[in-house]
Design a protein around this motif. Structure first.
Motif, PDB file in Angstrom:
ATOM      1  N   TYR A 119       0.801  -1.233   0.000  1.00 51.28           N
ATOM      2  CA  TYR A 119       0.000   0.000   0.000  1.00 51.28           C
ATOM      3  C   TYR A 119       0.839   1.291   0.000  1.00 51.28           C
ATOM      4  O   TYR A 119       0.301   2.361  -0.266  1.00 51.28           O
ATOM      5  CB  TYR A 119      -0.938   0.016   1.213  1.00 51.28           C
ATOM      6  CG  TYR A 119      -1.947  -1.104   1.202  1.00 51.28           C
ATOM      7  CD1 TYR A 119      -2.721  -1.351   0.083  1.00 51.28           C
ATOM      8  CD2 TYR A 119      -2.138  -1.926   2.315  1.00 51.28           C
ATOM      9  CE1 TYR A 119      -3.656  -2.374   0.065  1.00 51.28           C
ATOM     10  CE2 TYR A 119      -3.057  -2.942   2.312  1.00 51.28           C
ATOM     11  CZ  TYR A 119      -3.822  -3.154   1.187  1.00 51.28           C
ATOM     12  OH  TYR A 119      -4.738  -4.186   1.158  1.00 51.28           O
ATOM     13  N   ALA A 120       2.118   1.183   0.298  1.00 48.72           N
ATOM     14  CA  ALA A 120       2.951   2.391   0.344  1.00 48.72           C
ATOM     15  C   ALA A 120       4.406   2.020   0.160  1.00 48.72           C
ATOM     16  O   ALA A 120       4.824   0.898   0.487  1.00 48.72           O
ATOM     17  CB  ALA A 120       2.762   3.131   1.669  1.00 48.72           C
ATOM     18  N   GLU A 121       5.173   2.946  -0.389  1.00 54.27           N
ATOM     19  CA  GLU A 121       6.598   2.735  -0.598  1.00 54.27           C
ATOM     20  C   GLU A 121       7.364   4.035  -0.354  1.00 54.27           C
ATOM     21  O   GLU A 121       6.963   5.099  -0.811  1.00 54.27           O
ATOM     22  CB  GLU A 121       6.882   2.269  -2.025  1.00 54.27           C
ATOM     23  CG  GLU A 121       8.365   2.055  -2.318  1.00 54.27           C
ATOM     24  CD  GLU A 121       8.631   1.689  -3.767  1.00 54.27           C
ATOM     25  OE1 GLU A 121       8.359   2.551  -4.645  1.00 54.27           O
ATOM     26  OE2 GLU A 121       9.075   0.552  -4.026  1.00 54.27           O
ATOM     27  N   ASN A 122       8.465   3.958   0.398  1.00 54.98           N
ATOM     28  CA  ASN A 122       9.413   5.067   0.576  1.00 54.98           C
ATOM     29  C   ASN A 122      10.775   4.640   0.060  1.00 54.98           C
ATOM     30  O   ASN A 122      11.222   3.519   0.324  1.00 54.98           O
ATOM     31  CB  ASN A 122       9.548   5.457   2.061  1.00 54.98           C
ATOM     32  CG  ASN A 122       8.401   6.327   2.542  1.00 54.98           C
ATOM     33  OD1 ASN A 122       7.499   6.682   1.786  1.00 54.98           O
ATOM     34  ND2 ASN A 122       8.428   6.678   3.822  1.00 54.98           N
ATOM     35  N   LEU A 123      11.446   5.550  -0.667  1.00 56.35           N
ATOM     36  CA  LEU A 123      12.805   5.304  -1.143  1.00 56.35           C
ATOM     37  C   LEU A 123      13.734   6.370  -0.563  1.00 56.35           C
ATOM     38  O   LEU A 123      13.314   7.497  -0.277  1.00 56.35           O
ATOM     39  CB  LEU A 123      12.870   5.361  -2.674  1.00 56.35           C
ATOM     40  CG  LEU A 123      12.005   4.375  -3.462  1.00 56.35           C
ATOM     41  CD1 LEU A 123      12.219   4.582  -4.960  1.00 56.35           C
ATOM     42  CD2 LEU A 123      12.299   2.933  -3.071  1.00 56.35           C
ATOM     43  N   ALA A 124      15.011   5.999  -0.424  1.00 57.16           N
ATOM     44  CA  ALA A 124      16.003   6.968   0.064  1.00 57.16           C
ATOM     45  C   ALA A 124      17.370   6.592  -0.463  1.00 57.16           C
ATOM     46  O   ALA A 124      17.634   5.432  -0.813  1.00 57.16           O
ATOM     47  CB  ALA A 124      16.015   7.011   1.592  1.00 57.16           C
ATOM     48  N   ILE A 125      18.261   7.626  -0.487  1.00 59.17           N
ATOM     49  CA  ILE A 125      19.637   7.416  -0.902  1.00 59.17           C
ATOM     50  C   ILE A 125      20.529   8.382  -0.138  1.00 59.17           C
ATOM     51  O   ILE A 125      20.127   9.519   0.134  1.00 59.17           O
ATOM     52  CB  ILE A 125      19.799   7.632  -2.432  1.00 59.17           C
ATOM     53  CG1 ILE A 125      21.220   7.266  -2.878  1.00 59.17           C
ATOM     54  CG2 ILE A 125      19.438   9.041  -2.827  1.00 59.17           C
ATOM     55  CD1 ILE A 125      21.407   7.321  -4.393  1.00 59.17           C
ATOM     56  N   GLY A 126      21.708   7.898   0.258  1.00 59.83           N
ATOM     57  CA  GLY A 126      22.674   8.773   0.904  1.00 59.83           C
ATOM     58  C   GLY A 126      22.544   8.900   2.407  1.00 59.83           C
ATOM     59  O   GLY A 126      23.169   9.774   3.008  1.00 59.83           O
ATOM     60  N   PHE A 127      21.831   8.045   3.063  1.00 61.32           N
ATOM     61  CA  PHE A 127      21.696   8.073   4.523  1.00 61.32           C
ATOM     62  C   PHE A 127      22.946   7.501   5.172  1.00 61.32           C
ATOM     63  O   PHE A 127      23.730   6.800   4.536  1.00 61.32           O
ATOM     64  CB  PHE A 127      20.449   7.289   4.963  1.00 61.32           C
ATOM     65  CG  PHE A 127      20.392   5.908   4.377  1.00 61.32           C
ATOM     66  CD1 PHE A 127      20.986   4.833   5.018  1.00 61.32           C
ATOM     67  CD2 PHE A 127      19.759   5.684   3.157  1.00 61.32           C
ATOM     68  CE1 PHE A 127      20.947   3.563   4.475  1.00 61.32           C
ATOM     69  CE2 PHE A 127      19.716   4.410   2.606  1.00 61.32           C
ATOM     70  CZ  PHE A 127      20.313   3.345   3.254  1.00 61.32           C
ATOM     71  N   THR A 128      23.112   7.790   6.460  1.00 59.60           N
ATOM     72  CA  THR A 128      24.329   7.358   7.161  1.00 59.60           C
ATOM     73  C   THR A 128      24.050   6.412   8.323  1.00 59.60           C
ATOM     74  O   THR A 128      24.976   5.781   8.828  1.00 59.60           O
ATOM     75  CB  THR A 128      25.087   8.582   7.700  1.00 59.60           C
ATOM     76  OG1 THR A 128      24.225   9.332   8.568  1.00 59.60           O
ATOM     77  CG2 THR A 128      25.547   9.488   6.554  1.00 59.60           C
ATOM     78  N   SER A 129      22.798   6.341   8.763  1.00 60.34           N
ATOM     79  CA  SER A 129      22.451   5.475   9.897  1.00 60.34           C
ATOM     80  C   SER A 129      20.953   5.229   9.874  1.00 60.34           C
ATOM     81  O   SER A 129      20.216   5.841   9.088  1.00 60.34           O
ATOM     82  CB  SER A 129      22.860   6.130  11.229  1.00 60.34           C
ATOM     83  OG  SER A 129      22.127   7.327  11.441  1.00 60.34           O
ATOM     84  N   ALA A 130      20.508   4.346  10.756  1.00 59.22           N
ATOM     85  CA  ALA A 130      19.076   4.056  10.828  1.00 59.22           C
ATOM     86  C   ALA A 130      18.287   5.301  11.258  1.00 59.22           C
ATOM     87  O   ALA A 130      17.223   5.601  10.706  1.00 59.22           O
ATOM     88  CB  ALA A 130      18.838   2.903  11.802  1.00 59.22           C
ATOM     89  N   SER A 131      18.813   6.023  12.256  1.00 56.18           N
ATOM     90  CA  SER A 131      18.115   7.225  12.714  1.00 56.18           C
ATOM     91  C   SER A 131      18.133   8.315  11.643  1.00 56.18           C
ATOM     92  O   SER A 131      17.155   9.045  11.469  1.00 56.18           O
ATOM     93  CB  SER A 131      18.745   7.750  14.011  1.00 56.18           C
ATOM     94  OG  SER A 131      20.106   8.092  13.816  1.00 56.18           O
ATOM     95  N   ASN A 132      19.230   8.419  10.895  1.00 54.58           N
ATOM     96  CA  ASN A 132      19.313   9.407   9.819  1.00 54.58           C
ATOM     97  C   ASN A 132      18.323   9.081   8.710  1.00 54.58           C
ATOM     98  O   ASN A 132      17.683   9.986   8.146  1.00 54.58           O
ATOM     99  CB  ASN A 132      20.735   9.446   9.274  1.00 54.58           C
ATOM    100  CG  ASN A 132      20.888  10.394   8.102  1.00 54.58           C
ATOM    101  OD1 ASN A 132      21.341  10.004   7.031  1.00 54.58           O
ATOM    102  ND2 ASN A 132      20.528  11.654   8.276  1.00 54.58           N
TER     103      ASN A 132
END
Length: 218
Positions: A169-182
């Protein structure tokens, strides 16, 4: 001796009397003080010319004060105004707690659930089928250096989940993070991604590969 008639005597007496009267009248006129006409009164209006207020003129300062003033002017001209630091909106960001640990995925799921609970929303359970599809997509993005919600076959997350025989039902994408909290913070400060994090769903799966992240939810 001459003989004077009464008439002659009378005329002489009258003439003498008139002459005497004229003399006294003339004398009286000469003694009368001629009044000096009063000087007309003129209303005097004094117009004060406004004096300029004293400024901090260098002519009124001591040599030491002048040096101080010149130094101050030089400092004001050469010292640039400090630039305000850019502000990042973090109204939805939560600080990571010491209670969240484990590997990257475990820490992220813990932080995400803490965030949802702080908003009065139920926790999410981890679904391996969602995680497998998410991991495959992160692997593909990393190998092809492509960052997009659409794959080479033209499928979005709904199509990819359908091919795998599951529902998303939903999707988030990301690139360039440094940690789980980031990673969580990156999605929190984006309104559309933050909306997905707080949707009334029950399951989540996360795939990580070389700085690429895919989060699927249902």
């Amino acid at each position: 001796m001459r003989h004077f008639s009464k008439k002659s005597l009378f005329l002489k007496a009258t003439f003498a009397f008139i002459s005497l009267g004229i003399f006294f009248v003339a004398l009286a006129i000469m003694r009368t003080e001629v009044p000096i006409p009063p000087t007309p009164l003129v209303e005097s209006v004094t117009t004060e010319i406004a004096k300029p207020a004293l400024l901090a003129s260098e002519d009124l300062l001591t040599p030491q004060d002048k040096l101080s003033t010149q130094s101050t002017k030089t400092t004001k001209q050469t010292t640039p105004a400090p630039k305000p630091s850019p502000q990042i909106k973090t109204q939805n960001v939560i600080e990571p707690t010491k209670s969240c640990g484990g590997n990257f995925t475990q820490e992220f799921l813990c932080l995400l659930n803490e965030y949802r609970v702080s908003k009065g929303i139920a926790r999410l359970s981890y679904a391996n089928d969602l995680a497998n599809v998410a991991q495959d997509y992160s692997d593909w993005m990393s190998a092809s250096t492509t960052f997009s919600h659409i794959d080479t076959n033209g499928n979005n997350f709904v199509g990819r989940c359908s091919v795998a025989g599951i529902t998303c039902y939903a999707e988030n994408l990301a690139i360039g993070f440094t940690s789980a909290s980031n990673l969580l913070n990156m999605w929190q400060v984006s309104p559309s991604h933050d909306e997905n994090l707080l949707r009334n769903l029950s399951s989540v799966g996360l795939g990580i590969k070389n700085g690429y992240a895919t989060l699927l939810m249902r």
